[in-house]
Design a protein around this motif. Sequence first.
Motif, PDB file in Angstrom:
ATOM      1  N   CYS A   1       5.612   3.555   1.339  1.00 42.82           N
ATOM      2  CA  CYS A   1       6.839   4.279   0.984  1.00 42.82           C
ATOM      3  C   CYS A   1       7.184   4.127  -0.497  1.00 42.82           C
ATOM      4  O   CYS A   1       8.351   3.959  -0.873  1.00 42.82           O
ATOM      5  N   ASP A   2       6.140   4.160  -1.336  1.00 44.42           N
ATOM      6  CA  ASP A   2       6.389   4.074  -2.781  1.00 44.42           C
ATOM      7  C   ASP A   2       6.362   5.451  -3.431  1.00 44.42           C
ATOM      8  O   ASP A   2       6.387   5.564  -4.655  1.00 44.42           O
ATOM      9  N   GLY A   3       6.300   6.507  -2.657  1.00 45.10           N
ATOM     10  CA  GLY A   3       6.262   7.856  -3.192  1.00 45.10           C
ATOM     11  C   GLY A   3       4.871   8.358  -3.495  1.00 45.10           C
ATOM     12  O   GLY A   3       4.687   9.542  -3.799  1.00 45.10           O
TER      13      GLY A   3
ATOM     14  N   THR B   1       0.865   8.705  -2.064  1.00 47.40           N
ATOM     15  CA  THR B   1       0.082   8.680  -0.837  1.00 47.40           C
ATOM     16  C   THR B   1      -1.165   7.839  -1.046  1.00 47.40           C
ATOM     17  O   THR B   1      -1.970   8.105  -1.945  1.00 47.40           O
TER      18      THR B   1
ATOM     19  N   MET C   1      -1.975  10.191   5.001  1.00 44.09           N
ATOM     20  CA  MET C   1      -0.605  10.168   4.449  1.00 44.09           C
ATOM     21  C   MET C   1       0.393   9.479   5.378  1.00 44.09           C
ATOM     22  O   MET C   1       1.588   9.696   5.279  1.00 44.09           O
TER      23      MET C   1
ATOM     24  N   ASP D   1       1.274   6.440   5.326  1.00 45.99           N
ATOM     25  CA  ASP D   1       2.083   5.435   4.631  1.00 45.99           C
ATOM     26  C   ASP D   1       3.325   6.034   4.003  1.00 45.99           C
ATOM     27  O   ASP D   1       4.209   5.300   3.550  1.00 45.99           O
ATOM     28  N   GLU D   2       3.396   7.375   3.971  1.00 41.25           N
ATOM     29  CA  GLU D   2       4.558   8.031   3.382  1.00 41.25           C
ATOM     30  C   GLU D   2       5.255   8.952   4.387  1.00 41.25           C
ATOM     31  O   GLU D   2       5.943   9.893   3.997  1.00 41.25           O
TER      32      GLU D   2
ATOM     33  N   GLU E   1       7.885  10.519   6.937  1.00 39.50           N
ATOM     34  CA  GLU E   1       9.354  10.521   6.877  1.00 39.50           C
ATOM     35  C   GLU E   1       9.950   9.509   7.843  1.00 39.50           C
ATOM     36  O   GLU E   1      10.937   8.841   7.532  1.00 39.50           O
TER      37      GLU E   1
ATOM     38  N   CYS F   1       9.633   6.174   6.155  1.00 39.25           N
ATOM     39  CA  CYS F   1      10.284   6.033   4.857  1.00 39.25           C
ATOM     40  C   CYS F   1      11.633   6.741   4.863  1.00 39.25           C
ATOM     41  O   CYS F   1      11.957   7.514   3.949  1.00 39.25           O
TER      42      CYS F   1
ATOM     43  N   THR G   1      13.495   9.263   1.880  1.00 38.91           N
ATOM     44  CA  THR G   1      13.508  10.697   2.126  1.00 38.91           C
ATOM     45  C   THR G   1      14.423  11.000   3.301  1.00 38.91           C
ATOM     46  O   THR G   1      14.085  10.661   4.433  1.00 38.91           O
TER      47      THR G   1
ATOM     48  N   LYS H   1       0.759  14.612  -4.698  1.00 37.18           N
ATOM     49  CA  LYS H   1       0.614  13.558  -3.698  1.00 37.18           C
ATOM     50  C   LYS H   1       0.769  12.154  -4.294  1.00 37.18           C
ATOM     51  O   LYS H   1       0.968  11.187  -3.551  1.00 37.18           O
TER      52      LYS H   1
ATOM     53  N   GLY I   1       3.278  11.361  -5.912  1.00 36.55           N
ATOM     54  CA  GLY I   1       4.713  11.134  -5.892  1.00 36.55           C
ATOM     55  C   GLY I   1       5.381  11.177  -7.242  1.00 36.55           C
ATOM     56  O   GLY I   1       6.602  10.981  -7.327  1.00 36.55           O
TER      57      GLY I   1
END
Length: 1199
Positions: free
Chosen positions: A550-552, A554, A559, A561-562, A564, A567, A571, A642, A644
């Motif tokens: 969730c660091d923005g 990927t 994907m 780890d990101e 919604e 995180c 978001t 991607k 972020g």
Amino acid sequence: MNRLGALRRIIGAFLCTPYLMHRRQLFWSDVGEPAVIARAGLDGGGRIAFMSDHVGYINVMVLDQTTDCLYWVDNLFLKLESVRLDGSDRKILMSYSSQPFSIAVFEDRIYWTDLNQHGLFSANKFTGLEIQNEVSEIFGHVSLIVMHPILQIPESINNPCVGAKCSHMCLPTVEEHRCMCPQDMHLENNMTCKISQQVPRIYLGAKQEILQFPLFSVGYQDYQVRTVIAGSMKNIPSMSVSQRQQTLVFSDIRHDVIARVNIFNESRLPSESIVYSKNLQSVEKLEVDPVTGNIFWIDVRKKTVEVASLNGNYHTVLISSDQIIQRLTSIAIDVTNGVMYLSLVGVNPTILRCFLDGSSCQPLAVKVYHPNDLVLYEGRLYIADGNDGMVQIISIDVYGLSRFYWSTLHWQGNGRMLKRMAIYGNTIYWTEDKETSLFSVDVQNSDEENIVLHDTPPLMSITISSPDETVETACSINNGGCSHLCLPVSGGSRVCRCSDGYLIQTDNTSCAMCKEPSCQCEAHRICSSTTECDGFVCDEGHCLPADVICDGATDCEDMSDEEESRCSDATPKDCEIGSFECDSGECVAEHLVCNGFSDCTDASDEGWHCESACISHHCQHQCVALPSGGVCRCRPGYQIYKDGKSCIDVDECEENNGGCSQQCVNTEGDRECHCSPEFISNITSCVPPDPKPYFLFLEQGSLTRYDLNSGGDYVTIGFPDTFLAFDVVMSSGDIIGITSTNPETLVRTNQIDQRKEVLLSMLRRVVNVAYDWLGKNLYLSDIAKPALIVCPIDLMKDGCLSLLHEKTGSVALHPMKGLLFWLGDDSIQMSTMSGHKRRRIVEFDFALMSSSLVLDQFSDRLYWIDHMQGVIESCNTDGSYRRIILSQHSQGIYMSFLSVNVFGDHLYFTDEKTQSLYRYNRLTGHKTVLTQHLYFSLQVKVIQPLLQSPGSKSTVCAQKSCSHLCLLSPEGAACACPDGWDIINNKTCISPHMALSATLKTTEGSPRASTSPIPPRASSSPIPTSQCNLLCLNGGTCSYSQVNNMDYCICTPGHIGTYCNEKEPVEDITPGPREDSPAVIGGILLGSLFTTILIISCLCYLKHKRDNIDSSEIIHFRPLFLKRNCEDVEELLGEPPARTAPRNLDVDQQDETLSASNMEGHCRLSWQYSSSSVDSAFVSHIDENDNLTSQLLPSSQGM
């Protein structure tokens, strides 16, 4: 319920007369053993045998309310009888030898219809005498009912169901009334019917809905179908029912999810809940463990076997893709023995058997070819083999891994394309690819296949819920002690498995999250659920450090780890993009977050992180400070990359063509709309110049014009013929259409003078006409031949060129780019207008369900109607950017699209339900009714000069100087010739007549051919493999000349030409002026008298000679061919025929066939000796070159 079950054998049942309603009784005949007339209450209670003595086959009964009598016809004893309702005074009214079909009673007469005497008859109802013929000439099976006001039920009779609170059915009883339910429901509180869980049900997965109906229901089963859920799903290839959890689980391969729904929700259509959706690609078969609810499935694209809990919280891969080489098609689980069966197709089709934990897979020794589906039912494994429509039934007894025994049965479906199947009892139920019915067969009587349901949507999957399912395993109690997934295995044991990212502990039951140090995240190695991970495990298995989640940016390939859901702080999941979700659930604009003022009621939009959130950001455009940290945002026209942080340009043209009417050009951060030079640009819209378009409709074969220029005039064009299809030459107003005459003809006419010119005749089934205004050609789609042909409109007499030899539907032309589009059985295809560079651009899920293909040449988009989905769709001419434009259910109005066309910003379509023409703005979505009262308009044409403007290609064909066909392509144009013609200097076509005139001679008496007649093949000649492709008209037939290696047409009398397309000129034999003088008349009479005497004398002489001649050998000379060159004759004749024997002679009296050569003046003749008593004067001269004679008479070799 059991009492009413006996009524399945009822032949006739009669109720609803005042006396019966007052008595509340029901009478029926039962043809069982013994045959009886029975009586019961209207609720089926108190059943007794009312009449049992000398009761045969009773097929019709009637009650007389005035005399309290029952009348019936007994077709076994051939009698009409009556009896009082108390059982007394039974008597035979009449015996008969005919067939009464229906009877009725009124006043003192009894009436009946008779199948043999075809009439309505009556007799005295007390004596059976005084028979009268009331109506004659009544044919067929005629039911009879008497209607009169006196027969109506008086209001004075008490109706016990008035005021009853039954939810479904109320039946009067002797005492009061009784509430009852349909067969698939049960009664609660004596009034309300609830769906019964004790009734087996079939569930059917269609394209956008799930249906169900109860098995063994009384009545027409199509009326028992109920929708379980509809609308939200797309393409359901598999379903499974968990009776214990009251849940139906299904896969949706369009959205790539596994979902579930409550199957016993009665209040409303339930909504599905997503069970699992992570990294699914194509789940085509799933099965539910009836004990735990665990879902087992195969992912065809990933080549994996996976399992998840019913709530979706736990998931793991049982068999990975590196263990599966071939394509998986189905799975069946046996939780009792702890095994599963997998079917695979490929080089070596196989059925695998594995433990439910995915271990110890072994192939079964069963020969399969293309196993589509597996079903396990009551210890039998059913294998549907799609290669030959066969179902193998294997009875399996499992005694551990190494010992299993089976015996096989087969059901041969004779060409059935079984897709999915379900089993109940001894009956196999199945769906077939692209079929709209449900089929069944009893495996004990496999000759009788049945259609269970008719006219359903195309069915993709099927499953059956069984109330008798009482399975228990080691996982039955407390999930077998497992904290995540409990999987039963053989021997009554179980295995506990952990979900992704968890590790099984030493107790082999509990699971814990992965910890260090077993899995080093720096290497990004694959971590299974039995390997520790000190960070985060991606869905595909990679291990990542915890600080990258969730660091923005990927980091996982999938994907995950990101996501919604993971995180949610960074978001907002319920608020729109550009808004912030407060902890209290409110949404506030992002520019109000971290501004020093609390805008959320709980002040969650402010915090100590706000000041430092964007201090060290690396955003390309801008950083937005949030309480959880900084988030990168992009300017309008861009989207976050991607990583972020970076921003990339958004291609606005990918979505709805950027809102442009014609051409959309993507620019950096924006897009531009462009119009063709003929149109006036207005931001996104392209406005056509005057004149306004008008429309031509095809309604039941008649053409109707609707004119926008004159304020909406609606005029029927009065052509003498009705049309099947048409197109318009917009420069002249000519209409070119296919008439509905038999046979069909292609005609050209004009809207003004309406004169008709026949262009082609003797056509079979041409369903589409398309006009090429640059090449001046017509494209015709003939589904009878089948073929797609192109004809030069001004040289029809010379024939047409066959482009494609297959069935084509609607055709659209793009002359400006030289492209041809057409609807195939299951796709939209394209090629150049000469038929080259062919390819598919759109694939359909179901065949033969699309129509009305049209092209917008200015935006290069295709439009068509998909009748299966009930939508109008569109795509670019290369098949890209496919999307739905209109749905039948759009804007709250149900429609049924019939035809569609396009011009400018608007779509024009006709609707069957409202019988209207609509104009739909593609940019704004606004819809307007232009005109109504259009009855079944299957074709609508928009007429406007711009639609056939030559533009910059006006001279492309003139420069080619083609003699016949100028066929366009993206590169330009090329000349072509009709079938059978040769082309020289790439421009000029030479007719077959000119090419063959030097070598082919006309043979007198032979069928008239399109060119000079070609010698037909002898009966011994080999049949060529060439396909005959000529389009022969006016009843002509296409034939093939092996000598000249070409096709040619054999014409019917009165027609000539290459394609039999010209009428044969008739010689003028009109006599000159007569001289009716007496001398002339006298000469004619004397000549006639002399001729008559001469004929009689000849006949007498021949009779005398016949009577005095004995059987002798007579030589019959048959000249075969006369030519200047003897070598040519030898080539045509070949070897002399072998000796043959007449059928009426003995072997020793066989003919002796000789041959002679080098005869003076004739090169070679053949002759034969035949024993005959026939005078040589009566021997017919047989010319072997006479094609008609050679077909009727056997050759010398074959006699």
